[in-house]
Design an enzyme around this catalytic site. Structure first.
Site, short mmCIF file in Angstrom:
data_model
loop_
_atom_site.label_atom_id
_atom_site.label_comp_id
_atom_site.label_asym_id
_atom_site.label_seq_id
_atom_site.Cartn_x
_atom_site.Cartn_y
_atom_site.Cartn_z
N ASP A 74 0.75 -1.15 -0.09
CA ASP A 74 0.00 0.05 -0.03
C ASP A 74 0.91 1.21 0.10
OD1 ASP A 74 -3.06 0.68 1.06
OD2 ASP A 74 -1.70 2.42 1.31
N GLU B 290 -4.69 2.47 -4.22
CA GLU B 290 -3.16 2.18 -4.32
C GLU B 290 -2.75 1.05 -3.47
OE1 GLU B 290 -5.05 3.13 -1.46
OE2 GLU B 290 -3.27 3.88 -0.54
N1 LIG Z 1 -3.58 9.34 -8.30
C1 LIG Z 1 -4.12 8.39 -8.00
N2 LIG Z 1 -4.57 8.39 -6.60
C2 LIG Z 1 -5.37 7.06 -6.33
C3 LIG Z 1 -5.52 6.53 -7.38
N3 LIG Z 1 -6.22 5.42 -6.73
C4 LIG Z 1 -6.31 5.58 -5.53
N4 LIG Z 1 -5.90 6.93 -5.12
C5 LIG Z 1 -5.85 7.83 -3.98
O1 LIG Z 1 -5.20 7.23 -2.98
C6 LIG Z 1 -5.54 7.86 -1.78
C7 LIG Z 1 -5.53 6.64 -0.68
O2 LIG Z 1 -5.58 7.39 0.75
P1 LIG Z 1 -5.83 6.68 1.71
O3 LIG Z 1 -6.71 5.44 1.74
O4 LIG Z 1 -6.55 7.81 2.97
O5 LIG Z 1 -4.53 6.39 2.29
P2 LIG Z 1 -3.30 7.06 2.42
O6 LIG Z 1 -3.50 8.63 2.18
O7 LIG Z 1 -2.30 6.50 1.32
O8 LIG Z 1 -2.58 6.69 3.81
P3 LIG Z 1 -1.89 5.56 4.39
O9 LIG Z 1 -2.53 4.38 3.55
O10 LIG Z 1 -2.52 5.43 5.91
O11 LIG Z 1 -0.30 5.59 4.35
C8 LIG Z 1 -6.81 8.60 -1.93
O12 LIG Z 1 -6.79 9.91 -2.04
C9 LIG Z 1 -7.12 8.03 -3.38
O13 LIG Z 1 -8.05 8.87 -4.16
C10 LIG Z 1 -5.17 6.24 -8.68
O14 LIG Z 1 -5.25 5.45 -9.69
N5 LIG Z 1 -4.52 7.20 -8.91
#
Ligand SMILES: Nc1nc2c(ncn2[C@@H]2O[C@H](COP(=O)(O)OP(=O)(O)OP(=O)(O)O)[C@@H](O)[C@H]2O)c(=O)[nH]1
Length: 302
Positions: free
Chosen positions: A175, A218
């Site tokens: 992740d 992600e």
């Molecule tokens: N640019 C982009 N962002 C994505 C994609 N898929 C998911 N995200 C973003 O990834 C972010 C994940 O955020 P959170 O689940 O809060 O987790 P985090 O900010 O990584 O925090 P931790 O996992 O605790 O380290 C969200 O803002 C999603 O919009 C993608 O395909 N492209």
């Protein structure tokens, strides 16, 4: 065009003159040609060669005839193939029988070279479309990793295999860390770029039979068949270190760095069951995040 990039065609015909004529023409048209003089030999070539999708098959052949060959090939292959039946037979009844049996096209001997060439081109066009469809159906468009459906099916298959063969199956969930902040600060395009770079790094660190799939936004799932926990941890750590070390270029002069956390869990000959394996992996990931991120945690029973 190098032989690596040439499209492979299998010719199966018991008549020597036809084989030679076909081989000469197809080679001149740029194909990589494989030749069989009966159905069984053709079948051996199918089993030995990767990426063999285009076939010219005679109907009447010793051992295994062309129609039976078509039927077996179409029923046993889970990918698309294009078969031209090239035969001395003609007439509607034969065409119907051959094409109902799996042939995609039907050409009567003696063949006209130019006609066969354009019919092969039709086959190529269809194979190309099928390849694209296969990609869109099974892969994540951004990264080329397997999509969620495929990776979860694969996990189930590998888990079942590990039960049968009494082997260890390791699973890693990656992740990307603080990804919301990365998107907020650098924009979604930069976030996408970071995800792509992460996947390229993981794909560069795994064996051909390991599979990486996009589980969620992600979050990525890596399935490592026949792998001990120590090896899985090493692979995951190598990936995390390489991701953290890379400067991802952004438009202009800027670069971006990201880190990844990973949870690793194993199942030994089916123990624990697949759902628990997955849950354990998730718990280990949660621990990695809680410990401060940018690290790999192996799930332990205690
Ligand atoms: N640019 C982009 N962002 C994505 C994609 N898929 C998911 N995200 C973003 O990834 C972010 C994940 O955020 P959170 O689940 O809060 O987790 P985090 O900010 O990584 O925090 P931790 O996992 O605790 O380290 C969200 O803002 C999603 O919009 C993608 O395909 N492209």
């Amino acid at each position: 065009m190098s032989s690596v990039n040439k499209l492979k065609v299998l010719i199966a015909d018991d008549d020597l003159i036809t084989r030679m004529l076909l081989q000469r023409n197809l080679t001149a048209w740029g194909y990589q040609v494989h030749v069989a003089s009966d159905g069984e030999q053709a079948w051996d070539i199918v089993n030995a060669e990767d990426n063999l999708r285009l076939f010219i098959v005679d109907w009447g052949m010793p051992k295994l005839d062309g129609l039976e060959f078509c039927r077996t090939l179409k029923s046993e292959c889970d990918y698309f193939l294009y078969i031209i039946m090239l035969t001395g037979r003609s007439g509607t009844d034969n065409i119907v029988e051959a094409m109902s049996g799996g042939a995609d096209d039907f050409v009567t001997k003696p063949f006209v070279a130019e006609e066969l060439r354009v019919r092969l081109q039709v086959g190529e066009r269809i194979l190309e479309q099928e390849k694209k469809l296969e990609f869109y159906a099974n892969r994540d468009y951004l990264t080329g990793a397997w999509n969620r459906r495929v990776i979860l099916n694969h996990l189930r298959e590998e888990w079942e295999r590990s039960v049968r063969e009494r082997t260890k199956l390791s699973v890693v969930i990656f992740d990307l860390d603080m990804f919301k902040q990365i998107n907020d600060r650098y924009g979604h395009q930069a976030g996408d770029q970071a995800i792509s770079v992460f996947c390229s790094i993981v794909m560069g660190n795994i064996r051909p039979y390991d599979k990486l799939g996009r589980y969620g936004g992600e979050e990525f799932l890596l399935v490592l068949p026949n792998t001990h926990e120590q090896e899985a941890v090493l692979v995951a750590e190598r990936c995390c270190t390489q991701v953290a070390d890379v400067n991802i270029p952004l438009p202009g002069q800027d670069t971006l760095t990201v880190t990844v956390s990973a949870g690793v869990a194993i199942s030994d000959a089916g123990n624990p069951p697949m759902n628990d394996l997955f849950k354990n992996c998730d718990k280990a990931l949660y621990q990695a995040k809680n410990n401060g991120r940018n690290q790999v945690v192996l799930y332990r029973q205690s």
